[in-house]
Design a protein around this motif. Structure first.
Motif, mmCIF file in Angstrom:
data_model
loop_
_atom_site.group_PDB
_atom_site.id
_atom_site.type_symbol
_atom_site.label_atom_id
_atom_site.label_comp_id
_atom_site.label_asym_id
_atom_site.label_seq_id
_atom_site.Cartn_x
_atom_site.Cartn_y
_atom_site.Cartn_z
ATOM 1 N N LEU A 62 9.000 50.467 -0.220
ATOM 2 C CA LEU A 62 9.283 50.436 1.213
ATOM 3 C C LEU A 62 8.119 51.015 2.002
ATOM 4 C CD1 LEU A 62 11.379 49.687 3.335
ATOM 5 C CD2 LEU A 62 12.381 51.967 3.058
ATOM 6 N N ARG A 63 7.473 52.045 1.463
ATOM 7 C CA ARG A 63 6.285 52.600 2.131
ATOM 8 C C ARG A 63 5.188 51.547 2.270
ATOM 9 N NH1 ARG A 63 6.822 57.322 -1.274
ATOM 10 N NH2 ARG A 63 7.660 59.060 -0.094
ATOM 11 N N LEU A 64 5.010 50.743 1.218
ATOM 12 C CA LEU A 64 3.991 49.690 1.279
ATOM 13 C C LEU A 64 4.333 48.689 2.374
ATOM 14 C CD1 LEU A 64 3.429 49.102 -2.545
ATOM 15 C CD2 LEU A 64 1.810 50.152 -0.957
ATOM 16 N N ALA A 65 5.628 48.372 2.515
ATOM 17 C CA ALA A 65 6.041 47.461 3.584
ATOM 18 C C ALA A 65 5.754 48.078 4.947
ATOM 19 C CB ALA A 65 7.527 47.129 3.444
ATOM 20 N N VAL A 66 6.008 49.367 5.084
ATOM 21 C CA VAL A 66 5.735 50.062 6.349
ATOM 22 C C VAL A 66 4.242 50.046 6.657
ATOM 23 C CG1 VAL A 66 5.753 52.320 7.488
ATOM 24 C CG2 VAL A 66 7.809 51.486 6.328
ATOM 25 N N GLU A 67 3.412 50.254 5.630
ATOM 26 C CA GLU A 67 1.963 50.196 5.843
ATOM 27 C C GLU A 67 1.551 48.823 6.356
ATOM 28 O OE1 GLU A 67 -0.574 52.515 5.567
ATOM 29 O OE2 GLU A 67 1.138 53.887 5.517
ATOM 30 N N ALA A 68 2.151 47.777 5.792
ATOM 31 C CA ALA A 68 1.843 46.423 6.261
ATOM 32 C C ALA A 68 2.247 46.256 7.719
ATOM 33 C CB ALA A 68 2.558 45.392 5.386
ATOM 34 N N MET A 69 3.432 46.762 8.062
ATOM 35 C CA MET A 69 3.927 46.602 9.430
ATOM 36 C C MET A 69 3.133 47.435 10.430
ATOM 37 S SD MET A 69 8.069 46.167 8.912
ATOM 38 C CE MET A 69 8.333 47.693 7.990
ATOM 39 N N LYS A 70 2.589 48.556 10.002
ATOM 40 C CA LYS A 70 1.744 49.355 10.895
ATOM 41 C C LYS A 70 0.537 48.548 11.364
ATOM 42 C CE LYS A 70 2.781 54.000 9.142
ATOM 43 N NZ LYS A 70 2.235 55.144 8.347
ATOM 44 N N LEU A 71 0.130 47.581 10.558
ATOM 45 C CA LEU A 71 -1.010 46.740 10.905
ATOM 46 C C LEU A 71 -0.581 45.438 11.579
ATOM 47 C CD1 LEU A 71 -3.145 47.248 7.663
ATOM 48 C CD2 LEU A 71 -3.465 48.330 9.902
ATOM 49 N N GLY A 72 0.725 45.351 11.897
ATOM 50 C CA GLY A 72 1.215 44.187 12.613
ATOM 51 C C GLY A 72 1.701 43.061 11.730
ATOM 52 N N ASN A 73 1.733 43.276 10.403
ATOM 53 C CA ASN A 73 2.236 42.260 9.491
ATOM 54 C C ASN A 73 3.753 42.363 9.356
ATOM 55 O OD1 ASN A 73 -0.379 41.193 8.610
ATOM 56 N ND2 ASN A 73 -0.651 43.205 7.672
ATOM 57 N N ARG A 74 4.359 41.324 8.849
ATOM 58 C CA ARG A 74 5.805 41.339 8.619
ATOM 59 C C ARG A 74 6.131 42.054 7.307
ATOM 60 N NH1 ARG A 74 8.860 36.015 8.449
ATOM 61 N NH2 ARG A 74 10.549 37.531 8.232
ATOM 62 N N GLY A 75 7.306 42.678 7.278
ATOM 63 C CA GLY A 75 7.825 43.267 6.056
ATOM 64 C C GLY A 75 9.215 42.718 5.792
ATOM 65 N N VAL A 76 9.468 42.293 4.562
ATOM 66 C CA VAL A 76 10.769 41.726 4.207
ATOM 67 C C VAL A 76 11.272 42.430 2.948
ATOM 68 C CG1 VAL A 76 12.082 39.618 3.752
ATOM 69 C CG2 VAL A 76 9.973 39.501 5.111
ATOM 70 N N PHE A 77 12.552 42.801 2.957
ATOM 71 C CA PHE A 77 13.131 43.509 1.812
ATOM 72 C C PHE A 77 14.277 42.667 1.259
ATOM 73 C CE2 PHE A 77 15.265 46.678 -0.676
ATOM 74 C CZ PHE A 77 14.281 47.609 -1.014
ATOM 75 N N PHE A 78 14.031 42.045 0.096
ATOM 76 C CA PHE A 78 15.065 41.285 -0.605
ATOM 77 C C PHE A 78 15.682 42.187 -1.670
ATOM 78 C CE2 PHE A 78 11.980 38.027 0.724
ATOM 79 C CZ PHE A 78 12.801 37.084 1.332
ATOM 80 N N THR A 79 16.998 42.337 -1.645
ATOM 81 C CA THR A 79 17.610 43.203 -2.641
ATOM 82 C C THR A 79 18.911 42.619 -3.193
ATOM 83 O OG1 THR A 79 18.528 45.406 -3.095
ATOM 84 C CG2 THR A 79 18.738 44.576 -0.833
ATOM 85 N N LEU A 80 19.061 42.718 -4.490
ATOM 86 C CA LEU A 80 20.299 42.361 -5.167
ATOM 87 C C LEU A 80 21.105 43.612 -5.498
ATOM 88 C CD1 LEU A 80 18.652 39.661 -7.399
ATOM 89 C CD2 LEU A 80 20.629 39.204 -5.935
#
Length: 237
Positions: A82-100
């Motif tokens: 999730l931290r990696l997704a947040v780092e991506a979003m800090k740069l304006g990229n999208r973050g998606v979390f798929f979970t089963l």
């Protein structure tokens, strides 16, 4: 917050407490975490892992990468992803979390655990916990995703749990081709086999990845392994 001892020492202390007071290990871990000023062990573990620069880990990734994040339960693999997704979003990229595995409430609470504000990233973050999650499903959902999108898949070993879904190897191969074509980064949370012994090596490695079904780990471009606050980085191919 500085810990009174390294995480592995605190975990040893919790095991001793568990034996002495005849309580479950998870309860002993939470007591030790409370003595260190944390609400629970998972939060202590998450904060301990902030000693590793997540921005540095993210800087190692590039569009098209397949990434594996592996750890035993309670050692921060979901929070790291999730931290990696947040780092991506800090740069304006999208973050998606798929979970089963998890609900949206659980994932939103994890933002707080990593000192991130879910509301700040609401326009860039998407959560999906459909039972239909598979390679084809993920590709359909990310079909229009711009380059740089970082998607987390929670978790690798569940992708082919249902018999009607393609075998794990085929799904990962499909997602690898898609990631390269779209410029997406796909992060797979991975289980580590119970046979892993931290007394023999402080951090798991590719040999410890739990593989109930065949999978060529060379399909992954990067691997991050976690244990007791330590992170080991592997270039898989």
């Amino acid at each position: 917050m500085r810990l009174s001892a390294p995480v592995y020492h605190l975990k040893r202390k919790a095991r001793l407490l568990s034996r002495q007071q005849n309580i479950p290990l998870h309860a002993a871990l939470d007591r030790i975490a409370a003595s260190e000023g944390f609400e629970g062990w998972s939060l202590l573990s998450a904060r301990a892992n902030t000693d590793v620069s997540v921005s540095e880990l993210y800087s190692r990734l590039k569009p098209g990468d397949l990434v594996l994040v592996g750890a035993r339960p309670g050692h921060g693999k979901t929070l790291m992803s999730l931290r990696l997704a947040v780092e991506a979003m800090k740069l304006g990229n999208r973050g998606v979390f798929f979970t089963l595995e998890d609900t949206e409430t659980v994932v939103r609470n994890r933002f707080r655990m990593i000192d991130a504000d879910h509301a700040e990233f609401a326009a860039l973050f998407a959560f999906d916990n459909s039972d239909a999650i598979s390679a084809d499903y993920i590709i359909a959902k990310l079909a229009m995703a711009p380059s740089g999108t970082l998607a987390v898949v929670d978790y690798l070993q569940l992708l082919d749990q249902k018999r009607e879904k393609p075998e794990l190897m085929a799904q990962v191969q499909t997602l690898k081709a898609f990631a390269r074509d779209r410029g997406a980064i796909i992060v797979f949370i991975s289980q580590i086999d119970r046979s892993y012994d931290p007394a023999l090596k402080p951090v798991p490695d590719p040999e410890d990845v739990r593989l109930p079904n065949p999978l060529d780990l060379k399909l992954f471009d990067k691997m991050f392994f976690l244990h007791d606050g330590q992170v080991q980085i592997r270039a898989a191919s």
